[in-house]
Enzyme design. Structure first.
Site, PDB file in Angstrom:
ATOM      1  N   ASP A 198      -8.237 -46.160  74.135  1.00  0.00           N
ATOM      2  CA  ASP A 198      -9.241 -46.742  75.023  1.00  0.00           C
ATOM      3  C   ASP A 198      -8.840 -48.165  75.374  1.00  0.00           C
ATOM      4  OD1 ASP A 198     -11.757 -48.074  75.939  1.00  0.00           O
ATOM      5  OD2 ASP A 198     -12.631 -46.135  75.469  1.00  0.00           O
ATOM      6  N   ILE A 199      -9.020 -48.530  76.640  1.00  0.00           N
ATOM      7  CA  ILE A 199      -8.638 -49.863  77.102  1.00  0.00           C
ATOM      8  C   ILE A 199      -9.540 -50.953  76.494  1.00  0.00           C
ATOM      9  CG2 ILE A 199     -10.042 -50.085  79.196  1.00  0.00           C
ATOM     10  CD1 ILE A 199      -7.501 -50.802  80.719  1.00  0.00           C
TER      11      ILE A 199
ATOM     12  N   GLN B  77     -22.602 -42.878  80.244  1.00  0.00           N
ATOM     13  CA  GLN B  77     -21.295 -42.416  80.731  1.00  0.00           C
ATOM     14  C   GLN B  77     -20.845 -43.303  81.886  1.00  0.00           C
ATOM     15  OE1 GLN B  77     -21.143 -38.361  82.240  1.00  0.00           O
ATOM     16  NE2 GLN B  77     -18.904 -38.365  82.291  1.00  0.00           N
TER      17      GLN B  77
ATOM     18  N   HIS C 271     -15.082 -36.718  78.615  1.00  0.00           N
ATOM     19  CA  HIS C 271     -14.137 -37.225  77.609  1.00  0.00           C
ATOM     20  C   HIS C 271     -14.864 -37.420  76.282  1.00  0.00           C
ATOM     21  CE1 HIS C 271     -15.996 -40.646  79.674  1.00  0.00           C
ATOM     22  NE2 HIS C 271     -15.958 -41.257  78.506  1.00  0.00           N
ATOM     23  N   PHE C 272     -14.062 -37.439  75.215  1.00  0.00           N
ATOM     24  CA  PHE C 272     -14.593 -37.607  73.861  1.00  0.00           C
ATOM     25  C   PHE C 272     -13.987 -38.871  73.265  1.00  0.00           C
ATOM     26  CE2 PHE C 272     -16.344 -33.302  73.304  1.00  0.00           C
ATOM     27  CZ  PHE C 272     -15.748 -32.667  74.386  1.00  0.00           C
ATOM     28  N   HIS C 273     -14.842 -39.761  72.779  1.00  0.00           N
ATOM     29  CA  HIS C 273     -14.343 -40.942  72.072  1.00  0.00           C
ATOM     30  C   HIS C 273     -14.110 -40.561  70.615  1.00  0.00           C
ATOM     31  CE1 HIS C 273     -15.724 -44.110  75.023  1.00  0.00           C
ATOM     32  NE2 HIS C 273     -16.467 -43.096  75.407  1.00  0.00           N
TER      33      HIS C 273
HETATM   34  P1  5GP Z   1     -17.892 -43.755  78.683  1.00  0.00           P
HETATM   35  O1  5GP Z   1     -18.897 -44.847  78.605  1.00  0.00           O
HETATM   36  O2  5GP Z   1     -17.755 -43.165  80.074  1.00  0.00           O
HETATM   37  O3  5GP Z   1     -18.071 -42.721  77.629  1.00  0.00           O
HETATM   38  O4  5GP Z   1     -16.524 -44.465  78.307  1.00  0.00           O
HETATM   39  C1  5GP Z   1     -15.475 -44.668  79.171  1.00  0.00           C
HETATM   40  C2  5GP Z   1     -14.394 -45.343  78.379  1.00  0.00           C
HETATM   41  O5  5GP Z   1     -13.218 -45.337  79.142  1.00  0.00           O
HETATM   42  C3  5GP Z   1     -14.704 -46.803  78.044  1.00  0.00           C
HETATM   43  O6  5GP Z   1     -14.685 -46.992  76.633  1.00  0.00           O
HETATM   44  C4  5GP Z   1     -13.601 -47.572  78.747  1.00  0.00           C
HETATM   45  O7  5GP Z   1     -13.139 -48.665  77.996  1.00  0.00           O
HETATM   46  C5  5GP Z   1     -12.524 -46.526  78.937  1.00  0.00           C
HETATM   47  N1  5GP Z   1     -11.708 -46.724  80.120  1.00  0.00           N
HETATM   48  C6  5GP Z   1     -12.145 -46.938  81.378  1.00  0.00           C
HETATM   49  N2  5GP Z   1     -11.113 -47.062  82.219  1.00  0.00           N
HETATM   50  C7  5GP Z   1      -9.995 -46.905  81.473  1.00  0.00           C
HETATM   51  C8  5GP Z   1      -8.605 -46.931  81.783  1.00  0.00           C
HETATM   52  O8  5GP Z   1      -8.185 -47.109  82.910  1.00  0.00           O
HETATM   53  N3  5GP Z   1      -7.741 -46.734  80.753  1.00  0.00           N
HETATM   54  C9  5GP Z   1      -8.181 -46.526  79.467  1.00  0.00           C
HETATM   55  N4  5GP Z   1      -7.245 -46.345  78.543  1.00  0.00           N
HETATM   56  N5  5GP Z   1      -9.474 -46.491  79.150  1.00  0.00           N
HETATM   57  C10 5GP Z   1     -10.375 -46.689  80.142  1.00  0.00           C
END
Ligand code: 5GP
Ligand code: ZN
Length: 193
Positions: A32-33, A95, A101-103
């Site tokens: 994750d970035i 989201q 996606h899964f963290h």
């Molecule tokens: P969500 O809140 O949708 O579950 O989490 C999205 C996750 O994607 C966030 O933790 C965010 O840091 C990560 N993310 C968003 N854009 C990118 C990217 O371009 N590259 C990577 N590696 N992670 C990303």
């Protein structure tokens, strides 16, 4: 958002750079970035779907097996003592990227037991309300295929993934702050369903 504009589809296609840690027929896994902990990994199904409700039935078991494999790799590589596996559906659930996606977030003994209560406060609910909720969930018909399809359609309409504000780079590994007394107080909410 179309698949062409999807950031995760861009990463899967190799058009957007990412730190890949795992790949199989069903998923890729990248760091994750904005890591919440060292080893915070996103497991991303290769087949574009907005939310879990839109995933193909036949993919779900395979994808979850890959999620478990990535969690094992991340826990052991980071010498962590546990992991959260977090998956959000819909903007209201937090989201931000509208590609399912899964963290996988490795968790460490020295960071304290920060659990789901740190994100969502415990709500006061009386017996009557809990009975009503249990009855509503239990009575939702999901036995035959047409019920399941109808239920999925409704859930897809509800859980709309919308992109929110742009994500900024952040690499602070410090543990989450302790909750204040006020934050720990139980919250009473009228859900009105
Ligand atoms: P969500 O809140 O949708 O579950 O989490 C999205 C996750 O994607 C966030 O933790 C965010 O840091 C990560 N993310 C968003 N854009 C990118 C990217 O371009 N590259 C990577 N590696 N992670 C990303
Ligand atoms: Zn996508």
């Amino acid at each position: 958002m179309t698949e062409n504009q999807c950031i995760f589809c861009g990463i899967i296609a190799g058009k957007i750079p990412a730190k890949k840690v795992y790949e199989d027929s069903y998923v890729i896994a990248i760091l994750d970035i904005n890591p919440r902990n060292p080893g915070h990994t996103l497991v991303i199904p290769k087949d574009h779907a907005g939310t879990i409700f839109e995933m193909k039935n036949e993919d779900i078991g395979n994808v979850f097996q890959s999620v478990r494999n990535v969690a094992v790799k991340a826990i052991n590589a980071m010498k962590a003592q546990g992991a959260n596996i977090v998956q959000s559906n819909g903007a209201v659930a937090g989201q931000m990227v509208p590609h399912v996606h899964f963290h996988v977030i490795p968790r460490f003994a020295n960071e304290g037991p920060v659990s789901i209560e740190a994100v969502l406060q415990v709500k006061k609910m009386n017996e009557e309300m809990l009975d009503k909720i249990a009855e509503k969930i239990e009575s939702a018909e999901l036995e035959n295929p047409s019920d399941i399809e109808k239920g999925i359609e409704e859930a897809v309409e509800r859980a709309v993934p919308e992109p929110k504000k742009p994500v900024k780079e952040k690499t602070d590994f410090s543990p989450a702050k302790k909750k204040s007394k006020k934050e720990e107080e139980l919250e009473e909410i009228d859900f009105n369903f």
